[in-house]
Design a protein around this motif. Sequence first.
Motif, PDB file in Angstrom:
ATOM      1  N   TYR A 160       0.828  -1.210   0.000  1.00 38.01           N
ATOM      2  CA  TYR A 160       0.000   0.000   0.000  1.00 38.01           C
ATOM      3  C   TYR A 160       0.857   1.254   0.000  1.00 38.01           C
ATOM      4  O   TYR A 160       0.591   2.212  -0.748  1.00 38.01           O
ATOM      5  CB  TYR A 160      -0.931   0.008   1.215  1.00 38.01           C
ATOM      6  N   ALA A 189      -5.273   6.362  -3.842  1.00 41.54           N
ATOM      7  CA  ALA A 189      -4.966   5.182  -3.035  1.00 41.54           C
ATOM      8  C   ALA A 189      -6.099   4.815  -2.095  1.00 41.54           C
ATOM      9  O   ALA A 189      -6.326   3.628  -1.821  1.00 41.54           O
ATOM     10  CB  ALA A 189      -3.679   5.419  -2.244  1.00 41.54           C
ATOM     11  N   THR A 196      -8.655   1.008  -0.397  1.00 46.38           N
ATOM     12  CA  THR A 196      -8.982   0.541   0.951  1.00 46.38           C
ATOM     13  C   THR A 196     -10.475   0.263   1.080  1.00 46.38           C
ATOM     14  O   THR A 196     -10.888  -0.509   1.944  1.00 46.38           O
ATOM     15  CB  THR A 196      -8.570   1.581   2.016  1.00 46.38           C
ATOM     16  N   LEU A 207      -1.431  -1.335  -5.159  1.00 48.14           N
ATOM     17  CA  LEU A 207      -2.623  -1.070  -4.363  1.00 48.14           C
ATOM     18  C   LEU A 207      -3.639  -2.210  -4.468  1.00 48.14           C
ATOM     19  O   LEU A 207      -4.260  -2.596  -3.467  1.00 48.14           O
ATOM     20  CB  LEU A 207      -3.267   0.247  -4.797  1.00 48.14           C
ATOM     21  N   SER A 245      -2.364  -4.993  -2.432  1.00 47.62           N
ATOM     22  CA  SER A 245      -2.568  -4.695  -1.018  1.00 47.62           C
ATOM     23  C   SER A 245      -3.995  -5.014  -0.591  1.00 47.62           C
ATOM     24  O   SER A 245      -4.219  -5.637   0.456  1.00 47.62           O
ATOM     25  CB  SER A 245      -2.261  -3.215  -0.754  1.00 47.62           C
ATOM     26  N   SER A 246      -4.972  -4.607  -1.393  1.00 46.64           N
ATOM     27  CA  SER A 246      -6.378  -4.865  -1.067  1.00 46.64           C
ATOM     28  C   SER A 246      -6.673  -6.362  -1.039  1.00 46.64           C
ATOM     29  O   SER A 246      -7.394  -6.850  -0.163  1.00 46.64           O
ATOM     30  CB  SER A 246      -7.292  -4.175  -2.086  1.00 46.64           C
TER      31      SER A 246
END
Length: 327
Positions: free
Chosen positions: A95, A107, A111, A190, A193-194
């Motif tokens: 992230y 970004a 999330t 990103l 990361s999710s």
Amino acid sequence: MAGVGTSAVAGWKAPTSMVLVQLFNSGMILLSKVSISGGMFVFALLSYRSVFGAIFILPFAFIFERGKWRDIDWSATGWIFFNAFIGYAVPMSLYYYGLKDTTPSYAVIFTNIIPLFTFVLSLVFRLETFKLRSKAGLLKIVGVLVSVGGTMLVSLYKGKSLHLWNSILQHQKEQQTKSATNQLRGTIFLAGSSLTFACWYLVQSKVLKVYPYKYWSSMVTCLVGGFQTAFVGTILRRDKNAWKLGWDLNLVTIVYSGALATAGKYSLNSWAVAKRGPAYPPMFNPLSVIFTVMLDSILMGNDLTVGSLIGTAMVIVGLYLFLLVKA
């Protein structure tokens, strides 16, 4: 009348606490972006942040779960180690590097699609079922598609730029422009990361089964995550200057992230879950998108575009459709 007034105040506590959580999250993203753009080593930020988070959670563990640290056995230790790896070290590294390549308002979108990834993984691993032909099932699918479509719209379409105000921190805008150089790479980071965060929610349910003490589990997870990121960081960069802390914005970012975005956020979420149930906190996630987009534009000077506004609205609508439906 006094009873009515007390009831009204009590009724505002839960939503107010959740709004604070989203503000904490938005502040963390903006401060982290400024620190990383200013040259702070990502793994140093991650290491210090998690250690500070552990320090701030520790008093809650002593107060609310006194003596429960003795119940940590080898099985719980192994799951907590994996929990820190899959829930902090990997997703937060991805992230922050994605944030480095993009902007806070971009970004933060990712999330908010974590619940959607979690839902898809739950279906894949048969941890959740729903009737596709039911109204609830169809609305969930629509919610997923609208949110993912909104994310793709933000990624692929800009449209007309809207210059509504001047940047307050012009210098920070110049630093961001230099650092945000590869949106495609940032998008991959990103999205990864999710997806990893979504996997973490599944792992977290296992951790709570083998060790059901949330404060001690979170404190140890933060501590282990700090050691994991510090280990990787020392391999990647052994320059002592990369790990030095001074009385500057980097220290503010670390303390803020540990105290408010970790300990404060966790405590308020736990309280809200106890009062309103586990589905209540995620309903406020779209607020972090709104807060971050507005603050990013006002403070950092990143332009609002037609594409980003439409895409953000789609993500919010899709997420609400998904979260408000009870399948």
